[in-house]
Design a protein around this motif. Sequence first.
Motif, PDB file in Angstrom:
ATOM      1  N   HIS A 139      47.303  45.848  24.984  1.00  0.00           N
ATOM      2  CA  HIS A 139      48.506  45.069  25.243  1.00  0.00           C
ATOM      3  C   HIS A 139      48.916  45.084  26.707  1.00  0.00           C
ATOM      4  N   LEU A 140      47.961  45.349  27.586  1.00  0.00           N
ATOM      5  CA  LEU A 140      48.268  45.240  29.011  1.00  0.00           C
ATOM      6  C   LEU A 140      48.645  43.799  29.317  1.00  0.00           C
ATOM      7  N   PRO A 141      49.665  43.593  30.172  1.00  0.00           N
ATOM      8  CA  PRO A 141      50.032  42.215  30.507  1.00  0.00           C
ATOM      9  C   PRO A 141      48.905  41.496  31.271  1.00  0.00           C
ATOM     10  N   ILE A 142      49.025  40.208  31.367  1.00  0.00           N
ATOM     11  CA  ILE A 142      48.157  39.285  32.116  1.00  0.00           C
ATOM     12  C   ILE A 142      46.854  38.969  31.402  1.00  0.00           C
ATOM     13  N   SER A 143      46.035  39.997  31.040  1.00  0.00           N
ATOM     14  CA  SER A 143      44.781  39.620  30.388  1.00  0.00           C
ATOM     15  C   SER A 143      44.487  40.394  29.106  1.00  0.00           C
ATOM     16  N   GLY A 144      45.434  41.200  28.622  1.00  0.00           N
ATOM     17  CA  GLY A 144      45.330  41.790  27.284  1.00  0.00           C
ATOM     18  C   GLY A 144      44.159  42.715  27.030  1.00  0.00           C
ATOM     19  N   SER A 145      43.627  43.333  28.080  1.00  0.00           N
ATOM     20  CA  SER A 145      42.576  44.325  27.866  1.00  0.00           C
ATOM     21  C   SER A 145      42.553  45.299  29.032  1.00  0.00           C
ATOM     22  N   ILE A 146      41.785  46.336  28.868  1.00  0.00           N
ATOM     23  CA  ILE A 146      41.638  47.369  29.904  1.00  0.00           C
ATOM     24  C   ILE A 146      41.171  46.746  31.231  1.00  0.00           C
ATOM     25  N   LYS A 147      40.541  45.561  31.162  1.00  0.00           N
ATOM     26  CA  LYS A 147      40.045  44.896  32.370  1.00  0.00           C
ATOM     27  C   LYS A 147      41.181  44.416  33.281  1.00  0.00           C
ATOM     28  N   ALA A 148      42.401  44.424  32.755  1.00  0.00           N
ATOM     29  CA  ALA A 148      43.536  44.070  33.617  1.00  0.00           C
ATOM     30  C   ALA A 148      43.778  45.170  34.650  1.00  0.00           C
ATOM     31  N   ARG A 149      43.136  46.312  34.494  1.00  0.00           N
ATOM     32  CA  ARG A 149      43.243  47.358  35.519  1.00  0.00           C
ATOM     33  C   ARG A 149      42.251  47.087  36.657  1.00  0.00           C
ATOM     34  N   GLY A 150      40.959  47.269  36.360  1.00  0.00           N
ATOM     35  CA  GLY A 150      39.957  47.167  37.423  1.00  0.00           C
ATOM     36  C   GLY A 150      39.759  45.760  37.945  1.00  0.00           C
ATOM     37  N   GLY A 151      39.675  44.792  37.024  1.00  0.00           N
ATOM     38  CA  GLY A 151      39.367  43.420  37.422  1.00  0.00           C
ATOM     39  C   GLY A 151      40.416  42.854  38.355  1.00  0.00           C
ATOM     40  N   ILE A 152      41.671  43.010  37.967  1.00  0.00           N
ATOM     41  CA  ILE A 152      42.745  42.463  38.793  1.00  0.00           C
ATOM     42  C   ILE A 152      42.806  43.210  40.124  1.00  0.00           C
ATOM     43  N   LYS A 169      39.483  28.168  49.958  1.00  0.00           N
ATOM     44  CA  LYS A 169      38.240  28.045  50.732  1.00  0.00           C
ATOM     45  C   LYS A 169      37.228  29.117  50.340  1.00  0.00           C
ATOM     46  N   TYR A 170      37.674  30.050  49.499  1.00  0.00           N
ATOM     47  CA  TYR A 170      36.799  31.142  49.070  1.00  0.00           C
ATOM     48  C   TYR A 170      36.600  31.078  47.564  1.00  0.00           C
ATOM     49  N   SER A 171      35.519  31.722  47.123  1.00  0.00           N
ATOM     50  CA  SER A 171      35.338  31.766  45.674  1.00  0.00           C
ATOM     51  C   SER A 171      35.009  33.171  45.182  1.00  0.00           C
ATOM     52  N   VAL A 172      35.248  33.353  43.883  1.00  0.00           N
ATOM     53  CA  VAL A 172      34.996  34.628  43.214  1.00  0.00           C
ATOM     54  C   VAL A 172      34.104  34.328  42.020  1.00  0.00           C
ATOM     55  N   ALA A 173      33.135  35.219  41.752  1.00  0.00           N
ATOM     56  CA  ALA A 173      32.271  35.045  40.593  1.00  0.00           C
ATOM     57  C   ALA A 173      32.098  36.380  39.884  1.00  0.00           C
ATOM     58  N   VAL A 174      31.814  36.304  38.578  1.00  0.00           N
ATOM     59  CA  VAL A 174      31.644  37.531  37.787  1.00  0.00           C
ATOM     60  C   VAL A 174      30.769  37.245  36.573  1.00  0.00           C
ATOM     61  N   GLY A 175      30.019  38.245  36.125  1.00  0.00           N
ATOM     62  CA  GLY A 175      29.274  38.145  34.872  1.00  0.00           C
ATOM     63  C   GLY A 175      29.959  39.038  33.857  1.00  0.00           C
ATOM     64  N   SER A 176      30.100  38.563  32.598  1.00  0.00           N
ATOM     65  CA  SER A 176      30.957  39.307  31.677  1.00  0.00           C
ATOM     66  C   SER A 176      30.619  39.061  30.217  1.00  0.00           C
ATOM     67  N   THR A 177      30.979  40.018  29.360  1.00  0.00           N
ATOM     68  CA  THR A 177      30.905  39.798  27.911  1.00  0.00           C
ATOM     69  C   THR A 177      32.188  39.117  27.422  1.00  0.00           C
ATOM     70  N   GLY A 178      33.160  38.934  28.312  1.00  0.00           N
ATOM     71  CA  GLY A 178      34.375  38.219  27.910  1.00  0.00           C
ATOM     72  C   GLY A 178      35.622  38.693  28.616  1.00  0.00           C
ATOM     73  N   ASN A 179      35.993  39.960  28.382  1.00  0.00           N
ATOM     74  CA  ASN A 179      37.298  40.408  28.881  1.00  0.00           C
ATOM     75  C   ASN A 179      37.377  40.568  30.395  1.00  0.00           C
ATOM     76  N   LEU A 180      36.285  40.996  31.020  1.00  0.00           N
ATOM     77  CA  LEU A 180      36.315  41.090  32.480  1.00  0.00           C
ATOM     78  C   LEU A 180      36.451  39.680  33.055  1.00  0.00           C
ATOM     79  N   GLY A 181      35.733  38.735  32.445  1.00  0.00           N
ATOM     80  CA  GLY A 181      35.824  37.342  32.858  1.00  0.00           C
ATOM     81  C   GLY A 181      37.249  36.825  32.769  1.00  0.00           C
ATOM     82  N   LEU A 182      37.925  37.173  31.661  1.00  0.00           N
ATOM     83  CA  LEU A 182      39.320  36.734  31.497  1.00  0.00           C
ATOM     84  C   LEU A 182      40.194  37.280  32.614  1.00  0.00           C
ATOM     85  N   SER A 183      40.023  38.544  32.881  1.00  0.00           N
ATOM     86  CA  SER A 183      40.862  39.190  33.875  1.00  0.00           C
ATOM     87  C   SER A 183      40.606  38.635  35.282  1.00  0.00           C
ATOM     88  N   ILE A 184      39.348  38.537  35.666  1.00  0.00           N
ATOM     89  CA  ILE A 184      38.991  38.001  36.990  1.00  0.00           C
ATOM     90  C   ILE A 184      39.386  36.526  37.084  1.00  0.00           C
TER      91      ILE A 184
END
Length: 437
Positions: A111-124, A161-176
């Motif tokens: 129930h972490l805000p913004i992306s609803g998983s532990i990935k809201a810690r590291g990813g953000i 002007k910049y971009s971000v990319a990530v490979g994910s099973t789902g939740n890291l992708g949501l957070s990033i």
Amino acid sequence: MSKMEIGKKSCDNEKMIDLMKDYREIFWLNPGVNAEECNETPPAVTVNDIDEAEARLIRFAPYIAKVFPETGKTAGIIESPLTEVPELKKALNADEKQELAGSLYLKCDSHLPISGSIKARGGIYEVLKLAEKLAVEAGLLSYDDDYAVLAEDRFKEFFSKYSVAVGSTGNLGLSIGIISAKLGFKVTVHMSADAREWKKALLREKGAIVTEYEYDYGKAVEEGRALAAKDPKCHFVDDEASVDLFLGYAVAGRRLAKQLKEKNISVDNEHPLYVYIPCGVGGAPGGVVFGLKEIFGEDVQCFFAEPTHAPCMTLGLLTGLHSKISVKDIGLDGVTAADGLAVSRPSALVGRLMETRLQGCFTADDERLYPYLNKLYEGDGIFVEPSACATFRGPYLVEKVYGDMGKKEFKKATHILWATGGSMVPEDEKRSYLNLR
Ligand SMILES: *Cc1c(COP(=O)(O)O)cnc(C)c1O
């Protein structure tokens, strides 16, 4: 000697691997835990780095509070509650035919805000750090500014002007995806075959580009990394090797320490803390463990839970081969309903750091996940996703195995199940998990 104890000796590792090959559940105690680290190379992560990460998250809090109003309650600090789960405990006691002596808590990163998983810690955290670096280097921001200015259009235009990319099973992708799009970055998420449809749809709705792969997570990361390397203005969030991701997770250690204090829960020699975290590639749980060990030392014992079909971290630690071995190498298929844990090869960075910090690992059958999910929801009214349920047997294993080894006293122990995801799951999906169709 108990059956479980033998898992501590290296000659028995082969027996463990044989069980794993048969998709059997195992419990492994790490013989290297709390040993002195051999310092041949400078440490990849230091306590000072965690201090810095924590300070950075505080600098960003006014921005987060402004653009994600749901973080208003915590003034822009992304944190989740620690809550006792008495009804789950009753249900598990009945299931296991064992009375758990210690108290049982759930850390609700689901129930972490913004992306609803532990990935809201590291990813953000990783994306915020990138944004800060770019803006400071361009002379648009200084460290003592009120970071709420980052919500202004001129910053969005700058970041576009910049971009971000990530490979994910789902939740890291949501957070990033969510944080990058909010700041104004162009963002591409490379999703593995296991990723749920709703996660892809949600990301597209937020403005991210979603690329789908037929292969598993490792391949999605590899492809994403290769594509990003061709573009000097693209930052690739590398789930298999990123120190920044790891640091974002590690900050959880101090935050948890504060919550325990607020609840008057002691952690010391007499009041041991046991923490159980679901593990995929290892970054999220590894970061949390690193942060916890830094504070509590030997008074905390941390365990990873993995699905029997994809126990990559357990295999890497057991063999000492880390990222050089895949669960496919021992004939496993890597397919599991715990989509966030469907990873065949562990992080090399994290595996090595866990050698002296992780107490042990255990695996869970997929068949356990949905019943666990339902018990938690029916009993304590908390919904989590299947991956987040892989740990639920952990406290029972520990009390049983340690009991057999002669340690009987658990009344003063605190067990924490780290719930890693769930609050973003759409209603219809939720109903199907809960057999409410
Ligand atoms: C990502 C994730 C994990 C595990 O994190 P890793 O860094 O891959 O080990 C566990 N549970 C859920 C729900 C996740 O999304």
